[in-house]
Design an enzyme around this catalytic site. Structure first.
Site, PDB file in Angstrom:
ATOM      1  N   GLY A  72      24.321  39.570   5.515  1.00 16.61           N
ATOM      2  CA  GLY A  72      24.172  39.806   6.958  1.00 16.61           C
ATOM      3  C   GLY A  72      25.508  39.761   7.678  1.00 16.61           C
ATOM      4  O   GLY A  72      25.773  40.579   8.576  1.00 16.61           O
ATOM      5  N   ALA A 201      18.998  39.936   2.496  1.00 14.72           N
ATOM      6  CA  ALA A 201      17.872  39.721   1.574  1.00 14.72           C
ATOM      7  C   ALA A 201      17.422  38.261   1.467  1.00 14.72           C
ATOM      8  O   ALA A 201      16.239  37.988   1.273  1.00 14.72           O
ATOM      9  CB  ALA A 201      18.243  40.235   0.182  1.00 14.72           C
ATOM     10  N   HIS A 202      18.373  37.314   1.604  1.00 18.30           N
ATOM     11  CA  HIS A 202      17.980  35.921   1.344  1.00 18.30           C
ATOM     12  C   HIS A 202      17.094  35.315   2.430  1.00 18.30           C
ATOM     13  O   HIS A 202      16.591  34.205   2.287  1.00 18.30           O
ATOM     14  CB  HIS A 202      19.208  35.043   1.062  1.00 18.30           C
ATOM     15  CG  HIS A 202      20.015  34.639   2.259  1.00 18.30           C
ATOM     16  ND1 HIS A 202      19.867  33.420   2.870  1.00 18.30           N
ATOM     17  CD2 HIS A 202      20.982  35.288   2.943  1.00 18.30           C
ATOM     18  CE1 HIS A 202      20.732  33.328   3.875  1.00 18.30           C
ATOM     19  NE2 HIS A 202      21.419  34.453   3.938  1.00 18.30           N
ATOM     20  N   THR A 238      31.946  48.233  -6.828  1.00 14.30           N
ATOM     21  CA  THR A 238      30.838  48.474  -7.753  1.00 14.30           C
ATOM     22  C   THR A 238      29.576  47.794  -7.212  1.00 14.30           C
ATOM     23  O   THR A 238      29.619  46.636  -6.810  1.00 14.30           O
ATOM     24  CB  THR A 238      31.190  47.909  -9.148  1.00 14.30           C
ATOM     25  OG1 THR A 238      32.387  48.555  -9.569  1.00 14.30           O
ATOM     26  CG2 THR A 238      30.081  48.140 -10.153  1.00 14.30           C
ATOM     27  N   CYS A 326      24.548  27.052  10.142  1.00 12.42           N
ATOM     28  CA  CYS A 326      25.991  27.287  10.163  1.00 12.42           C
ATOM     29  C   CYS A 326      26.688  26.408  11.191  1.00 12.42           C
ATOM     30  O   CYS A 326      27.825  26.020  11.014  1.00 12.42           O
ATOM     31  CB  CYS A 326      26.291  28.742  10.505  1.00 12.42           C
ATOM     32  SG  CYS A 326      25.164  29.877   9.760  1.00 12.42           S
TER      33      CYS A 326
HETATM   34  N1  PLP Z   1      22.732  36.895  11.692  1.00 10.37           N
HETATM   35  C1  PLP Z   1      21.744  36.003  11.859  1.00 10.37           C
HETATM   36  C2  PLP Z   1      20.862  36.110  13.059  1.00 10.37           C
HETATM   37  C3  PLP Z   1      21.518  34.995  10.905  1.00 10.37           C
HETATM   38  O1  PLP Z   1      20.522  34.122  11.082  1.00 10.37           O
HETATM   39  C4  PLP Z   1      22.373  34.941   9.771  1.00 10.37           C
HETATM   40  C5  PLP Z   1      22.217  33.849   8.763  1.00 10.37           C
HETATM   41  O2  PLP Z   1      21.940  32.713   9.089  1.00 10.37           O
HETATM   42  C6  PLP Z   1      23.383  35.908   9.637  1.00 10.37           C
HETATM   43  C7  PLP Z   1      23.537  36.867  10.610  1.00 10.37           C
HETATM   44  C8  PLP Z   1      24.303  35.919   8.449  1.00 10.37           C
HETATM   45  O3  PLP Z   1      23.639  36.400   7.304  1.00 10.37           O
HETATM   46  P1  PLP Z   1      24.214  36.095   5.827  1.00 10.37           P
HETATM   47  O4  PLP Z   1      23.944  34.652   5.561  1.00 10.37           O
HETATM   48  O5  PLP Z   1      23.441  36.996   4.926  1.00 10.37           O
HETATM   49  O6  PLP Z   1      25.672  36.426   5.853  1.00 10.37           O
END
Ligand code: PLP
Length: 387
Positions: A72, A201-202, A238, A326
């Site tokens: 993401g 995906a996670h 890749t 985060c």
């Molecule tokens: N955007 C939002 C709204 C999210 O909740 C997150 C992950 O917590 C991200 C972006 C980042 O995604 P990724 O962990 O796949 O980098």
């Protein structure tokens, strides 16, 4: 044995065993490089094409409009920086909201240092952006609007469709961070009126480290990675074939389960919210009461310190979070909770409980019982609490 309840599905989800099964052959049996001509490589290419089709179908896009990324964060960075640099001859102004994820705000801060102008639109007490505010913020220099589909902390779902009408009329690119909604609620990129959309995906029972960016045909965008010709030169390196296959499988399962899951999770979420509001005093629900993700509960508990409650709940087998995963290590209260007008003390005492595919009614009963006990205990030793 102590009951274990995972209520942090917004942070990440366990990989569905069916997803793992689909991925496994691509590690050591069907391990070919998709850019090669022999059949081992072509087998990998077919698997990538198949996953891309599943993902494109999920949001009513064309397969040529989907690129795979490393998650993401990369999708968001590609959208923000890629549009900024490819369109700087047209203008240097970008509009976001003040509750976006770091994956949006940090690239914007970076761009500010490079001479771009960022406008951050405030949200109301429910965390909603007013489309009229977007309209008013647009100038002749605006090249991009980026508003998240749903917030990862408070679950509020934004009026993306209404914002999309404005950006279309003004011919400005519109990106949405759909990391919390893709695979969870229906998405149709044409109804939403977006030109770019990020997913990961996670968050939907797929593997970590694989994401996608939808890029509407004809969009002027600079690639984030330069190198080989993969992803039609829009993302070199890749391809992560097992990850892509897992993402495709997770999307396929999410689509089949979606209606039932939305109904089931909404019921469980409402039971949890009602239980908390009924059993615990001095508590406030954060986010919109109705326009919220089916799995999101976010509450502020007076006289409680968020981290203290997380640790106590963990000791009782319950995994949940304060603010987003985060930001919760920074020690600062959540920017999102401050943005919806919470005083700092209340923002510190916030709890995010996010439900998922493996949450059941017994989990909710257990969490309500434990939460009541833990809140009582913490308040009894809190110098701020009167009871
Ligand atoms: N955007 C939002 C709204 C999210 O909740 C997150 C992950 O917590 C991200 C972006 C980042 O995604 P990724 O962990 O796949 O980098």
């Amino acid at each position: 044995m102590k009951r274990r309840v995972y209520l942090d599905y917004a942070a990440t989800t366990p990989c569905d065993p069916k997803v793992v099964d689909a991925m496994l052959p691509y590690f050591n049996k069907k391990f070919g490089n998709a850019s090669t001509l022999y059949s081992l490589g072509q087998e990998a290419k077919i698997a990538i094409d198949d996953a891309r089709e599943k993902i494109a179908t999920a949001i009513k896009a064309d397969v040529s409009e989907i690129i795979f990324t490393g998650g993401g964060t990369e999708s968001d960075n590609t959208a923000i920086k890629g549009i900024a640099y490819a369109n700087k001859d047209k203008g240097n102004h970008i509009i976001i909201s003040n509750i976006e994820h770091h994956a949006i705000t940090e690239p914007c801060k970076f761009l500010e240092k490079k001479g771009f102008k960022i406008t951050s639109i405030p949200v109301n007490k429910y965390g909603l952006v007013d489309p009229l505010d977007i309209s008013k913020a647009i100038t002749n220099n605006t090249i991009l609007v980026s508003i998240m589909h749903a917030n990862n902390e408070i679950g509020t779902i934004q009026p993306i469709q209404d914002i999309g009408k404005i950006t279309r009329e003004k011919k400005i690119y519109f990106h949405t961070d759909a990391v919390q909604t893709f695979g969870h609620i229906p998405i149709n990129i044409n109804d939403l009126g977006v030109d770019l959309l990020s997913a990961s995906a996670h968050k939907l029972y797929g593997p970590k480290g694989i994401g996608m960016l939808y890029i509407r045909k004809g969009t002027r965008i600079m690639p984030f990675l330069h190198g080989g010709d993969q992803e039609k030169k829009r993302r070199a390196s890749t391809e992560n074939v097992p990850g892509i296959v897992g993402f495709g499988k997770a999307t396929e399962i999410a689509l089949v389960e979606m209606d039932r899951e939305v109904r089931r999770l909404t019921y469980l979420r409402n039971r949890l919210i009602e239980g908390i509001l009924e059993k615990i005093d001095h508590v406030k629900l954060n986010g919109h009461p109705i326009n919220r993700l089916p799995n999101n509960v976010n509450v502020s508990l007076e006289y409680i310190e968020g981290e203290a409650i997380i640790l106590r709940l963990d000791a009782e087998g319950i995994a949940c979070s304060t603010g987003s995963a985060c930001s919760s290590s920074s020690g600062e209260p959540s920017v999102v909770l401050l943005a919806i007008g919470l005083p700092r003390e209340l923002a510190y005492g916030s709890l995010r409980l996010t439900l998922g595919r493996f949450t059941d009614e017994k989990d909710i009963n257990y969490v309500l019982e434990v939460l009541l006990k833990v809140v009582k205990k913490l308040r009894s030793i809190s110098p701020m609490a009167s009871n």
